[in-house]
Design an enzyme around this catalytic site. Structure first.
Site, PDB file in Angstrom:
ATOM      1  N   TYR A  52     -47.581 -70.894  72.413  1.00 18.94           N
ATOM      2  CA  TYR A  52     -48.255 -69.991  73.351  1.00 18.94           C
ATOM      3  C   TYR A  52     -47.343 -69.708  74.519  1.00 18.94           C
ATOM      4  O   TYR A  52     -46.740 -70.629  75.076  1.00 18.94           O
ATOM      5  CB  TYR A  52     -49.561 -70.610  73.871  1.00 18.94           C
ATOM      6  CG  TYR A  52     -50.751 -69.809  73.423  1.00 18.94           C
ATOM      7  CD1 TYR A  52     -50.934 -68.517  73.912  1.00 18.94           C
ATOM      8  CD2 TYR A  52     -51.657 -70.298  72.485  1.00 18.94           C
ATOM      9  CE1 TYR A  52     -51.994 -67.750  73.480  1.00 18.94           C
ATOM     10  CE2 TYR A  52     -52.718 -69.535  72.055  1.00 18.94           C
ATOM     11  CZ  TYR A  52     -52.890 -68.247  72.551  1.00 18.94           C
ATOM     12  OH  TYR A  52     -53.930 -67.485  72.119  1.00 18.94           O
ATOM     13  N   GLU A  63     -48.166 -66.986  77.189  1.00 14.55           N
ATOM     14  CA  GLU A  63     -48.726 -65.890  77.996  1.00 14.55           C
ATOM     15  C   GLU A  63     -47.908 -65.732  79.270  1.00 14.55           C
ATOM     16  O   GLU A  63     -47.498 -66.716  79.890  1.00 14.55           O
ATOM     17  CB  GLU A  63     -50.184 -66.178  78.350  1.00 14.55           C
ATOM     18  CG  GLU A  63     -51.130 -65.916  77.188  1.00 14.55           C
ATOM     19  CD  GLU A  63     -52.576 -66.245  77.527  1.00 14.55           C
ATOM     20  OE1 GLU A  63     -52.843 -66.751  78.631  1.00 14.55           O
ATOM     21  OE2 GLU A  63     -53.440 -65.998  76.662  1.00 14.55           O
ATOM     22  N   ASP A  93     -42.381 -41.022  71.986  1.00 15.50           N
ATOM     23  CA  ASP A  93     -42.720 -42.042  70.990  1.00 15.50           C
ATOM     24  C   ASP A  93     -41.711 -41.929  69.850  1.00 15.50           C
ATOM     25  O   ASP A  93     -41.813 -41.044  69.002  1.00 15.50           O
ATOM     26  CB  ASP A  93     -44.150 -41.811  70.492  1.00 15.50           C
ATOM     27  CG  ASP A  93     -44.576 -42.818  69.432  1.00 15.50           C
ATOM     28  OD1 ASP A  93     -43.713 -43.585  68.944  1.00 15.50           O
ATOM     29  OD2 ASP A  93     -45.771 -42.830  69.073  1.00 15.50           O
ATOM     30  N   THR A 144     -41.909 -48.441  67.393  1.00 13.28           N
ATOM     31  CA  THR A 144     -42.103 -49.568  66.491  1.00 13.28           C
ATOM     32  C   THR A 144     -40.715 -50.166  66.272  1.00 13.28           C
ATOM     33  O   THR A 144     -39.703 -49.538  66.598  1.00 13.28           O
ATOM     34  CB  THR A 144     -42.636 -49.128  65.115  1.00 13.28           C
ATOM     35  OG1 THR A 144     -41.688 -48.214  64.547  1.00 13.28           O
ATOM     36  CG2 THR A 144     -43.992 -48.452  65.237  1.00 13.28           C
ATOM     37  N   LYS A 177     -39.474 -49.524  61.437  1.00 14.19           N
ATOM     38  CA  LYS A 177     -39.223 -48.330  60.622  1.00 14.19           C
ATOM     39  C   LYS A 177     -37.706 -48.177  60.470  1.00 14.19           C
ATOM     40  O   LYS A 177     -37.086 -49.067  59.918  1.00 14.19           O
ATOM     41  CB  LYS A 177     -39.949 -47.140  61.237  1.00 14.19           C
ATOM     42  CG  LYS A 177     -41.482 -47.377  61.231  1.00 14.19           C
ATOM     43  CD  LYS A 177     -42.305 -46.242  61.803  1.00 14.19           C
ATOM     44  CE  LYS A 177     -43.788 -46.602  61.805  1.00 14.19           C
ATOM     45  NZ  LYS A 177     -44.617 -45.552  62.454  1.00 14.19           N
ATOM     46  N   ARG A 182     -42.262 -56.159  61.779  1.00 15.56           N
ATOM     47  CA  ARG A 182     -43.385 -55.272  62.097  1.00 15.56           C
ATOM     48  C   ARG A 182     -43.850 -55.535  63.520  1.00 15.56           C
ATOM     49  O   ARG A 182     -44.448 -56.560  63.806  1.00 15.56           O
ATOM     50  CB  ARG A 182     -44.514 -55.548  61.102  1.00 15.56           C
ATOM     51  CG  ARG A 182     -45.757 -54.693  61.248  1.00 15.56           C
ATOM     52  CD  ARG A 182     -46.573 -54.764  59.981  1.00 15.56           C
ATOM     53  NE  ARG A 182     -45.738 -54.337  58.867  1.00 15.56           N
ATOM     54  CZ  ARG A 182     -45.461 -53.058  58.580  1.00 15.56           C
ATOM     55  NH1 ARG A 182     -45.998 -52.093  59.273  1.00 15.56           N
ATOM     56  NH2 ARG A 182     -44.651 -52.756  57.596  1.00 15.56           N
TER      57      ARG A 182
HETATM   58  C1  LIG Z   1     -45.858 -45.641  63.039  1.00 21.06           C
HETATM   59  C2  LIG Z   1     -46.111 -44.962  64.317  1.00 21.06           C
HETATM   60  C3  LIG Z   1     -46.820 -45.597  65.348  1.00 21.06           C
HETATM   61  C4  LIG Z   1     -47.644 -46.851  65.186  1.00 21.06           C
HETATM   62  O1  LIG Z   1     -47.093 -47.927  64.689  1.00 21.06           O
HETATM   63  P1  LIG Z   1     -47.954 -49.184  64.171  1.00 21.06           P
HETATM   64  O2  LIG Z   1     -46.974 -50.291  64.299  1.00 21.06           O
HETATM   65  O3  LIG Z   1     -48.362 -48.843  62.795  1.00 21.06           O
HETATM   66  O4  LIG Z   1     -49.113 -49.361  65.091  1.00 21.06           O
HETATM   67  C5  LIG Z   1     -46.895 -44.956  66.573  1.00 21.06           C
HETATM   68  N1  LIG Z   1     -46.350 -43.741  66.755  1.00 21.06           N
HETATM   69  C6  LIG Z   1     -45.705 -43.088  65.777  1.00 21.06           C
HETATM   70  C7  LIG Z   1     -45.128 -41.749  66.064  1.00 21.06           C
HETATM   71  C8  LIG Z   1     -45.582 -43.664  64.519  1.00 21.06           C
HETATM   72  O5  LIG Z   1     -44.982 -42.984  63.545  1.00 21.06           O
END
Ligand SMILES: *Cc1c(COP(=O)(O)O)cnc(C)c1O
Length: 418
Positions: free
Chosen positions: A54, A56, A200, A226, A229, A235
């Protein structure tokens, strides 16, 4: 004493499924653009005893004792992330991309405020304003689309909508948009209407780290991503921002949204940032884009149509209507032979979202396996043949065997199966 038997010994049901999934990943062609394969080192960090801790709070400011090791882990992750992307500030604690976006919203917006994002059926993400998502439930959403002819973002439309609706936050970035995004233009538009800009980069992060795709840093107000990807880490998610917003972001993540950070995942993120800083990762990112372009050209040669005519990234959106098939049918037949992709609406799609006219393909995972442009041509041929012979079980079985043979030439985690 802790259980010392292996997973297979104490839980054969789960162990068996992990093995089956390893086999599925090993012997199929993974073409979902948001997926990738992590290194052994990252798997090891994810599976480490850091899951027990933990922590926090933030490094050196924790609410728990015994944090001296995990403090260093998080500091290293922060240092590496800031260096990799050229960020002024980072918070590496968000559990996922969606949570990272939520934390930015919560740090700055009040329910009822207006946000702007790309339409979902034009490639946007559900956290950019889907009605049943927090982003669409608690905020007024104004969505911009892509141009009907070019299928690319029309910045004049973005500017006009921003001037008309005066949003507090403008979101750039997407989940199914293959072209280069002009993040600087988004920032400019946001500033001109007194809004802040959130880029994003969930999909593009690895390509941006490798300087193969335009970067929204350091000029954007907020950058979320993220890490699993194109960045090829565990993840998870993270937030970068201008230094001025650091305090608000930190408070929004904890205690605003999350409790204890997942230290094992943060360790794995640190490893991913180290990997992404290597020259070999640049070569990887270059190859990802080269492969996407090769796949796009080969699919056009096979008679399909590609939305916007091509790609500047790792993803392409294929309009399957020329083959007299829907996106749903196409993705199902591909799945049956071992090609994993997903159906996707194309801009101005005449079909409902559960049927679609498109399939979204990505090259990050196949490129991690070592595949190159030649293999993309072969894969395009498999796709065309599967679609054309979708009623012919014998032909589909033969294609399935071809796909297995191809994947066998590019070993992944096979040692884990023996
Ligand atoms: C995949 C994605 C997310 C969210 O990711 P998670 O880890 O699945 O919550 C947010 N924004 C965009 C543009 C994405 O392609």
């Amino acid at each position: 004493m802790v259980e010392r038997r292996t997973l297979a010994e104490c839980d054969p049901a789960i162990a068996g499924l992990v093995r089956d999934e390893t086999e599925r990943q090993e012997f199929g062609l993974e073409m979902i653009p948001s997926e990738n394969f992590v290194s052994e080192a990252i798997l090891e960090a994810c599976g480490s005893v850091l899951t027990n801790k933990y922590a926090e709070g933030l490094p050196q400011k924790r609410y728990y004792g015994g944090c001296e090791c995990v403090d260093r882990v998080e500091e290293i992750a922060q240092e590496r992330a800031m260096k990799l992307f050229g960020a002024e500030f980072v918070n590496v604690q968000p559990h996922s991309g969606a949570t990272a976006n939520q934390a930015v919203f919560e740090s700055y917006l009040t329910p009822g405020d207006t946000i702007m994002g790309l339409k979902l059926d034009h490639g946007g993400h559900l956290t950019h304003g889907l009605k049943v998502n927090f982003s669409g439930k608690h905020y007024e959403v104004v969505a911009y689309g892509v141009d009907e002819n070019t299928h690319q973002i029309n910045y004049d439309e973005v500017r006009a909508l921003a001037e008309q609706h005066r949003p507090k936050l403008i979101i750039s970035g997407a989940s199914a948009y293959s072209r280069a995004i002009d993040f600087q233009k988004f920032q400019e538009i946001a500033e001109s209407v007194g809004a802040r800009h959130l880029a994003d980069i969930a999909h593009y992060a690895g390509l941006i780290a490798a300087e193969e795709y335009p970067s929204p840093l350091p000029f954007s107000d907020y950058v979320t991503t993220t890490t699993h990807k194109t960045l090829r880490g565990p993840r998870s998610g993270m937030i970068m921002a201008k230094e001025a917003y650091a305090k608000d972001i930190n408070r929004s993540v904890f205690p605003g949204l999350q409790g204890g950070p997942h230290m094992h995942t943060i360790a794995a993120k640190a490893v991913a940032f180290l990997e992404a800083a290597q020259p070999s990762f640049r070569d990887y990112a270059k190859q990802v884009i080269e492969n996407a372009r090769a796949l796009s050209a080969a699919l056009i040669e096979e008679g399909f149509s590609v939305v916007s005519g091509g790609t500047d990234s790792h993803v392409l959106l294929v309009d399957v209507r020329p083959a007299d098939i829907t996106g749903k049918e196409a993705s199902e037949v591909l799945d049956s032979i071992g090609i994993t992709a997903n159906m996707n609406t194309i801009p101005y799609d005449p079909q409902p979202p559960r049927v679609c006219s498109g399939v979204r393909f990505g090259t990050p995972a196949l490129t991690t396996r070592g595949m190159k442009a030649g293999e993309m041509k072969t894969v395009a041929r498999f796709i065309r043949e599967a679609v054309d012979h979708r009623g012919d079980q014998q032909k589909l079985t033969s294609l399935q065997n071809d796909i297995r043979s191809l994947s066998e030439q590019f070993p992944l985690y096979r040692h884990r199966l023996v």
